[in-house]
Design a protein around this motif. Sequence first.
Motif, PDB file in Angstrom:
ATOM      1  N   ARG A   1       0.827  -1.205   0.000  1.00 20.28           N
ATOM      2  CA  ARG A   1       0.000   0.000   0.000  1.00 20.28           C
ATOM      3  C   ARG A   1       0.870   1.268   0.000  1.00 20.28           C
ATOM      4  NH1 ARG A   1      -2.774  -1.346   3.998  1.00 20.28           N
ATOM      5  NH2 ARG A   1      -1.782  -0.061   5.605  1.00 20.28           N
ATOM      6  N   ILE A   2       1.903   1.266   0.835  1.00 20.25           N
ATOM      7  CA  ILE A   2       2.798   2.425   0.912  1.00 20.25           C
ATOM      8  C   ILE A   2       3.617   2.559  -0.374  1.00 20.25           C
ATOM      9  CG2 ILE A   2       4.825   3.362   2.093  1.00 20.25           C
ATOM     10  CD1 ILE A   2       3.715   2.062   4.670  1.00 20.25           C
ATOM     11  N   ARG A   3       4.123   1.442  -0.870  1.00 21.65           N
ATOM     12  CA  ARG A   3       4.983   1.476  -2.061  1.00 21.65           C
ATOM     13  C   ARG A   3       4.203   1.897  -3.307  1.00 21.65           C
ATOM     14  NH1 ARG A   3       9.629   2.972  -3.891  1.00 21.65           N
ATOM     15  NH2 ARG A   3      10.661   1.537  -5.353  1.00 21.65           N
ATOM     16  N   VAL A   4       2.969   1.408  -3.446  1.00 23.29           N
ATOM     17  CA  VAL A   4       2.141   1.809  -4.576  1.00 23.29           C
ATOM     18  C   VAL A   4       1.900   3.315  -4.547  1.00 23.29           C
ATOM     19  CG1 VAL A   4      -0.220   1.722  -5.474  1.00 23.29           C
ATOM     20  CG2 VAL A   4       0.992  -0.389  -5.018  1.00 23.29           C
ATOM     21  N   THR A   5       1.628   3.847  -3.379  1.00 30.52           N
ATOM     22  CA  THR A   5       1.406   5.287  -3.252  1.00 30.52           C
ATOM     23  C   THR A   5       2.647   6.064  -3.675  1.00 30.52           C
ATOM     24  OG1 THR A   5      -0.166   4.951  -1.436  1.00 30.52           O
ATOM     25  CG2 THR A   5       0.814   7.132  -1.638  1.00 30.52           C
ATOM     26  N   GLU A   6       3.821   5.626  -3.232  1.00 25.66           N
ATOM     27  CA  GLU A   6       5.071   6.297  -3.594  1.00 25.66           C
ATOM     28  C   GLU A   6       5.284   6.291  -5.107  1.00 25.66           C
ATOM     29  OE1 GLU A   6       7.646   5.152   0.433  1.00 25.66           O
ATOM     30  OE2 GLU A   6       7.941   4.037  -1.441  1.00 25.66           O
ATOM     31  N   LEU A   7       5.097   5.119  -5.717  1.00 27.16           N
ATOM     32  CA  LEU A   7       5.365   4.986  -7.146  1.00 27.16           C
ATOM     33  C   LEU A   7       4.333   5.734  -7.993  1.00 27.16           C
ATOM     34  CD1 LEU A   7       6.523   1.256  -7.322  1.00 27.16           C
ATOM     35  CD2 LEU A   7       7.935   3.304  -7.595  1.00 27.16           C
ATOM     36  N   LEU A   8       3.069   5.721  -7.558  1.00 22.33           N
ATOM     37  CA  LEU A   8       2.054   6.465  -8.299  1.00 22.33           C
ATOM     38  C   LEU A   8       2.306   7.970  -8.233  1.00 22.33           C
ATOM     39  CD1 LEU A   8      -1.397   4.712  -7.693  1.00 22.33           C
ATOM     40  CD2 LEU A   8      -0.135   4.955  -9.847  1.00 22.33           C
ATOM     41  N   GLU A   9       2.725   8.446  -7.071  1.00 18.63           N
ATOM     42  CA  GLU A   9       3.046   9.874  -6.956  1.00 18.63           C
ATOM     43  C   GLU A   9       4.195  10.242  -7.896  1.00 18.63           C
ATOM     44  OE1 GLU A   9       3.816  10.461  -2.822  1.00 18.63           O
ATOM     45  OE2 GLU A   9       1.697  10.724  -2.307  1.00 18.63           O
ATOM     46  N   LYS A  10       5.191   9.382  -7.979  1.00 20.16           N
ATOM     47  CA  LYS A  10       6.319   9.627  -8.883  1.00 20.16           C
ATOM     48  C   LYS A  10       5.859   9.551 -10.336  1.00 20.16           C
ATOM     49  CE  LYS A  10      11.083   8.154  -9.777  1.00 20.16           C
ATOM     50  NZ  LYS A  10      12.157   7.199  -9.411  1.00 20.16           N
ATOM     51  N   LEU A  11       4.997   8.573 -10.633  1.00 19.21           N
ATOM     52  CA  LEU A  11       4.481   8.420 -11.988  1.00 19.21           C
ATOM     53  C   LEU A  11       3.707   9.651 -12.439  1.00 19.21           C
ATOM     54  CD1 LEU A  11       3.802   6.581 -14.484  1.00 19.21           C
ATOM     55  CD2 LEU A  11       1.764   5.873 -13.218  1.00 19.21           C
ATOM     56  N   LEU A  12       2.855  10.167 -11.566  1.00 21.32           N
ATOM     57  CA  LEU A  12       2.005  11.297 -11.937  1.00 21.32           C
ATOM     58  C   LEU A  12       2.807  12.583 -12.167  1.00 21.32           C
ATOM     59  CD1 LEU A  12      -1.058  10.598  -9.638  1.00 21.32           C
ATOM     60  CD2 LEU A  12      -0.994  10.522 -12.131  1.00 21.32           C
ATOM     61  N   CYS A  13       4.019  12.632 -11.642  1.00 25.10           N
ATOM     62  CA  CYS A  13       4.892  13.774 -11.911  1.00 25.10           C
ATOM     63  C   CYS A  13       5.543  13.682 -13.294  1.00 25.10           C
ATOM     64  CB  CYS A  13       5.997  13.865 -10.853  1.00 25.10           C
ATOM     65  SG  CYS A  13       5.410  14.317  -9.214  1.00 25.10           S
ATOM     66  N   LYS A  14       5.545  12.471 -13.867  1.00 23.66           N
ATOM     67  CA  LYS A  14       6.248  12.243 -15.139  1.00 23.66           C
ATOM     68  C   LYS A  14       5.312  11.973 -16.306  1.00 23.66           C
ATOM     69  CE  LYS A  14      10.341  12.144 -13.088  1.00 23.66           C
ATOM     70  NZ  LYS A  14      11.412  13.115 -13.392  1.00 23.66           N
ATOM     71  N   ALA A  15       4.109  11.438 -16.031  1.00 25.99           N
ATOM     72  CA  ALA A  15       3.273  10.887 -17.087  1.00 25.99           C
ATOM     73  C   ALA A  15       2.169  11.837 -17.531  1.00 25.99           C
ATOM     74  CB  ALA A  15       2.651   9.573 -16.612  1.00 25.99           C
ATOM     75  N   ASN A  16       1.851  11.762 -18.815  1.00 21.76           N
ATOM     76  CA  ASN A  16       0.673  12.403 -19.366  1.00 21.76           C
ATOM     77  C   ASN A  16      -0.505  11.454 -19.138  1.00 21.76           C
ATOM     78  OD1 ASN A  16      -1.283  13.761 -20.834  1.00 21.76           O
ATOM     79  ND2 ASN A  16      -0.447  13.173 -22.830  1.00 21.76           N
ATOM     80  N   VAL A  17      -1.438  11.847 -18.284  1.00 25.04           N
ATOM     81  CA  VAL A  17      -2.615  11.023 -17.988  1.00 25.04           C
ATOM     82  C   VAL A  17      -3.854  11.836 -18.346  1.00 25.04           C
ATOM     83  CG1 VAL A  17      -3.905   9.749 -16.231  1.00 25.04           C
ATOM     84  CG2 VAL A  17      -1.392   9.881 -16.091  1.00 25.04           C
ATOM     85  N   CYS A  18      -4.662  11.316 -19.243  1.00 16.02           N
ATOM     86  CA  CYS A  18      -5.872  12.031 -19.648  1.00 16.02           C
ATOM     87  C   CYS A  18      -7.078  11.099 -19.599  1.00 16.02           C
ATOM     88  CB  CYS A  18      -5.724  12.626 -21.044  1.00 16.02           C
ATOM     89  SG  CYS A  18      -5.530  11.406 -22.358  1.00 16.02           S
ATOM     90  N   GLN A  19      -8.236  11.689 -19.528  1.00 12.42           N
ATOM     91  CA  GLN A  19      -9.473  10.928 -19.591  1.00 12.42           C
ATOM     92  C   GLN A  19     -10.055  11.070 -20.989  1.00 12.42           C
ATOM     93  OE1 GLN A  19     -12.271  10.800 -16.205  1.00 12.42           O
ATOM     94  NE2 GLN A  19     -13.772  11.651 -17.622  1.00 12.42           N
ATOM     95  N   PHE A  20     -10.484   9.954 -21.566  1.00  9.30           N
ATOM     96  CA  PHE A  20     -10.998   9.958 -22.929  1.00  9.30           C
ATOM     97  C   PHE A  20     -12.369   9.307 -22.948  1.00  9.30           C
ATOM     98  CE2 PHE A  20     -10.307   8.332 -27.524  1.00  9.30           C
ATOM     99  CZ  PHE A  20     -10.901   9.475 -28.052  1.00  9.30           C
ATOM    100  N   THR A  21     -13.395  10.110 -23.073  1.00  8.54           N
ATOM    101  CA  THR A  21     -14.748   9.618 -23.302  1.00  8.54           C
ATOM    102  C   THR A  21     -14.895   9.463 -24.810  1.00  8.54           C
ATOM    103  OG1 THR A  21     -15.540  10.825 -21.373  1.00  8.54           O
ATOM    104  CG2 THR A  21     -17.200  10.050 -22.941  1.00  8.54           C
ATOM    105  N   CYS A  22     -15.220   8.259 -25.273  1.00  2.03           N
ATOM    106  CA  CYS A  22     -15.075   8.028 -26.705  1.00  2.03           C
ATOM    107  C   CYS A  22     -16.067   7.028 -27.277  1.00  2.03           C
ATOM    108  CB  CYS A  22     -13.656   7.557 -27.013  1.00  2.03           C
ATOM    109  SG  CYS A  22     -13.196   6.026 -26.187  1.00  2.03           S
ATOM    110  N   ARG A  23     -16.146   7.080 -28.585  1.00  4.69           N
ATOM    111  CA  ARG A  23     -16.899   6.120 -29.358  1.00  4.69           C
ATOM    112  C   ARG A  23     -16.017   4.901 -29.651  1.00  4.69           C
ATOM    113  NH1 ARG A  23     -20.962   8.528 -32.714  1.00  4.69           N
ATOM    114  NH2 ARG A  23     -20.280   7.194 -34.430  1.00  4.69           N
TER     115      ARG A  23
END
Length: 249
Positions: free
Chosen positions: A211-233
Amino acid sequence: MFHKRVKLANTVFHVDSAVDLEWGHALSSFQTEEEPHVKVFLRYAAPGEDVGYRKVVKMEDGYYIYIPQGLYTQLSARHVLTMLPIEEILMEQGTLVLHSSFVLCQNQAILFSGPSGIGKSTQGDLWAAFADGTVINGDRALITPLDDGVQVDSHFLSGTSGICTNAQARLNAIVLLEQGPENVISQIRPLDRFKKLLCQVSYYPDNNYQRIRVTELLEKLLCKANVCQFTCRKDESAVRCLKEYLFEQ
């Protein structure tokens, strides 16, 4: 004795088995001769010892897996690796397992993620048909945040899709899918991105370390990654819309 090495992202597993194992096509492209990070020893349990289907013990020199004699008529190296706490081992090396369709386009990784049935495989197939994309893995991607970006690797497990090629690329974007009548790309708040990604990462919430490690890695990921939401056909128009956003801006 059976001795093979398998590389997942930046982690090398050395399998040392006293039991005859089937190597299998799924693992052949992941084989490596690099020095291992993790050693795995497969052994038969002592006569009369109750180990259930298997017992996994972590020791200083690696993981020992004990199986009862006579239970398995045929056992593959792939099956043995799934007996390990692979998600936790990969986390220790800085890698997360994300449920997603991993598409390679223009030498960059696009990951379609979201709940089961949302259309991850459909969007992957559409990119293969209309954008010269290649579906590398239909169900899982290994993501490793680095100082200069995010590395994406395939997994030897691919769910029901059966699509699995060993490939590595830098991340272009993680696309969180939603179904809708129109194609709309939107940015979402950091906390919402975190929550949506957390739902698609493989880990055990009751395991405090994970739980702690996932939080650490996700925080690091979100600083580096382009994450978008796509509502689509579910048609070619979705590919045109997203491709323009990701590659032509």
